[in-house]
Scaffold this motif. Structure first.
Motif, short mmCIF file in Angstrom:
data_model
loop_
_atom_site.label_atom_id
_atom_site.label_comp_id
_atom_site.label_asym_id
_atom_site.label_seq_id
_atom_site.Cartn_x
_atom_site.Cartn_y
_atom_site.Cartn_z
N GLY A 64 -9.16 10.24 -2.90
CA GLY A 64 -8.79 11.38 -2.05
C GLY A 64 -7.29 11.60 -2.04
N MET A 65 -6.80 12.10 -0.92
CA MET A 65 -5.37 12.38 -0.80
C MET A 65 -4.96 12.32 0.66
N LEU A 66 -3.70 11.99 0.86
CA LEU A 66 -3.06 12.09 2.17
C LEU A 66 -2.21 13.35 2.15
N VAL A 67 -2.50 14.31 3.03
CA VAL A 67 -1.76 15.57 3.10
C VAL A 67 -0.79 15.49 4.27
N MET A 68 0.46 15.86 4.00
CA MET A 68 1.52 15.74 5.02
C MET A 68 2.26 17.07 5.18
N ASP A 69 2.84 17.24 6.35
CA ASP A 69 3.56 18.45 6.72
C ASP A 69 5.05 18.13 6.86
N PRO A 70 5.85 18.40 5.82
CA PRO A 70 7.28 18.07 5.92
C PRO A 70 8.03 18.88 6.96
N PHE A 71 7.50 20.04 7.34
CA PHE A 71 8.17 20.87 8.34
C PHE A 71 8.04 20.26 9.74
N PRO A 109 0.81 13.50 9.00
CA PRO A 109 -0.44 13.66 8.24
C PRO A 109 -1.36 14.69 8.90
N LEU A 110 -2.11 15.41 8.08
CA LEU A 110 -3.03 16.44 8.56
C LEU A 110 -4.44 16.08 8.16
N ASP A 111 -5.36 16.12 9.13
CA ASP A 111 -6.75 15.83 8.79
C ASP A 111 -7.44 17.11 8.31
N ILE A 112 -8.67 16.96 7.85
CA ILE A 112 -9.35 18.08 7.20
C ILE A 112 -9.63 19.22 8.17
N GLU A 113 -9.88 18.91 9.42
CA GLU A 113 -10.15 19.98 10.37
C GLU A 113 -8.90 20.80 10.66
N GLU A 114 -7.75 20.15 10.74
CA GLU A 114 -6.52 20.91 10.95
C GLU A 114 -6.19 21.76 9.73
N GLN A 155 0.82 -1.20 0.00
CA GLN A 155 0.00 0.00 0.00
C GLN A 155 0.87 1.27 0.00
N THR A 156 0.53 2.17 -0.91
CA THR A 156 1.34 3.38 -1.06
C THR A 156 1.42 4.22 0.21
N PRO A 157 0.34 4.40 0.97
CA PRO A 157 0.47 5.17 2.21
C PRO A 157 1.47 4.55 3.19
N LEU A 158 1.55 3.22 3.20
CA LEU A 158 2.52 2.57 4.08
C LEU A 158 3.94 2.71 3.55
N LYS A 159 4.08 2.73 2.23
CA LYS A 159 5.40 3.06 1.66
C LYS A 159 5.83 4.44 2.13
N ARG A 191 1.18 16.30 -0.87
CA ARG A 191 0.01 15.42 -0.94
C ARG A 191 0.34 14.15 -1.70
N LEU A 192 -0.26 13.06 -1.24
CA LEU A 192 -0.13 11.75 -1.88
C LEU A 192 -1.52 11.30 -2.30
N PRO A 193 -1.75 11.06 -3.61
CA PRO A 193 -3.06 10.55 -4.03
C PRO A 193 -3.35 9.20 -3.39
N VAL A 194 -4.54 9.06 -2.82
CA VAL A 194 -4.96 7.80 -2.20
C VAL A 194 -6.39 7.54 -2.62
#
Length: 281
Positions: free
Chosen positions: A143-150, A155-160, A63-67, A137-140
């Protein structure tokens, strides 16, 4: 320099299609202005070593998110890439070679490292020019998985995401349509322009006008129609006493962008220039 990475010429970039602009090589090209002896092959080899360390593990994960989780763990926990929270505006945070050497950077340069290592492992990430901090962002599926490299690739959820965007959006937290627009992928050209604008802001704040002008000039190489870059180069020239360059850029600005919100202030600068003699350069 090895054949693994060749830095393009600045003059070639304005005619290069957005999708064909080489992000990694151009980030090094920006850094070479400040570090003329920059070893691009070494930077390439360091990121390749990160990818090589992960390749067997990532290839066995389905699974790409686990990669991506494995990639983030290696980059941010094991190697120690981190956001420079203490001296956020240190220019070194915006130069890729320095980020690779120090393992410290700002959001967009850490995103470049994350995106480049993931790309070498067959995981395609997009950058997001989100208000405030740059994200990836990673397409999943749909939808997408949004991440904060800083912040360690968290991962960031929609409310954040809504709360982070709220201070930058009129009317409070963005609705679904507005948030979707904010999460659109950034092209490599857009990312490079954001890097240069970050650097320009840092140098202008420090009144380091020679470097500020250089950043504006590089912006115009990437995007000749960028109004802010034309104006900023002209104002930088004026601060340096290079009246001829200032007159040319600011004059072009008022002609090409007569509806700009600051055009009257720029006209006043041109009046001032008319009373000023050029310094020898």
């Amino acid at each position: 320099m090895s054949d693994a990475v060749q830095l393009p010429e600045w003059a070639s970039l304005s005619g290069t299609a957005d999708a064909a602009v080489p992000l990694f090589a151009c980030a090094l090209l920006i850094a070479r202005d400040e570090y003329p002896a920059l070893d691009a092959a070494h930077c390439d080899a360091v990121l390749e070593s990160h990818a090589r360390h992960l390749r067997i593990e990532v290839d066995t994960i389905g699974q790409t998110p686990l990669k991506m989780q494995a990639i983030n763990r290696h980059l941010f926990e094991e190697i120690g890439y981190a956001g420079n929270h203490d001296t956020y505006y240190d220019p070194r945070n915006s130069y890729l070679n320095a980020v690779i050497e120090r393992r410290l950077g700002n959001p967009i340069l850490l995103a470049v490292v994350q995106m480049e290592v993931a790309r070498r492992l067959g995981v395609v990430l997009d950058g997001i020019s989100f208000p405030g901090h740059f994200l990836v962002r990673l397409p999943v599926g749909d939808g997408m998985l949004v991440m904060d490299p800083f912040n360690g690739g968290r991962p960031l959820d929609i409310e954040e995401l809504r709360s982070r965007a709220a201070p930058h959006v009129d009317g409070g937290p963005p609705d679904d349509d507005t948030l979707a627009r904010l999460l659109r992928p950034a092209t490599p050209r857009m990312m490079l322009m954001r890097m240069l604008r970050n650097l320009h802001g840092t140098y202008a704040e420090a009144e380091d006008w020679a470097r500020a002008v250089r950043c504006a000039d590089r912006l115009l190489s990437l995007a000749p129609d960028a109004p802010d870059a034309l104006r900023d180069r002209g104002l930088g020239y004026l601060a340096l006493g290079h009246v001829t360059g200032a007159r040319e850029d600011l004059g072009q600005y008022v002609v090409r962008y007569p509806d700009a919100s600051d055009v009257d202030a720029v006209r006043e600068q041109l009046v001032h220039i008319g009373r000023t003699r050029d310094r020898a350069h």
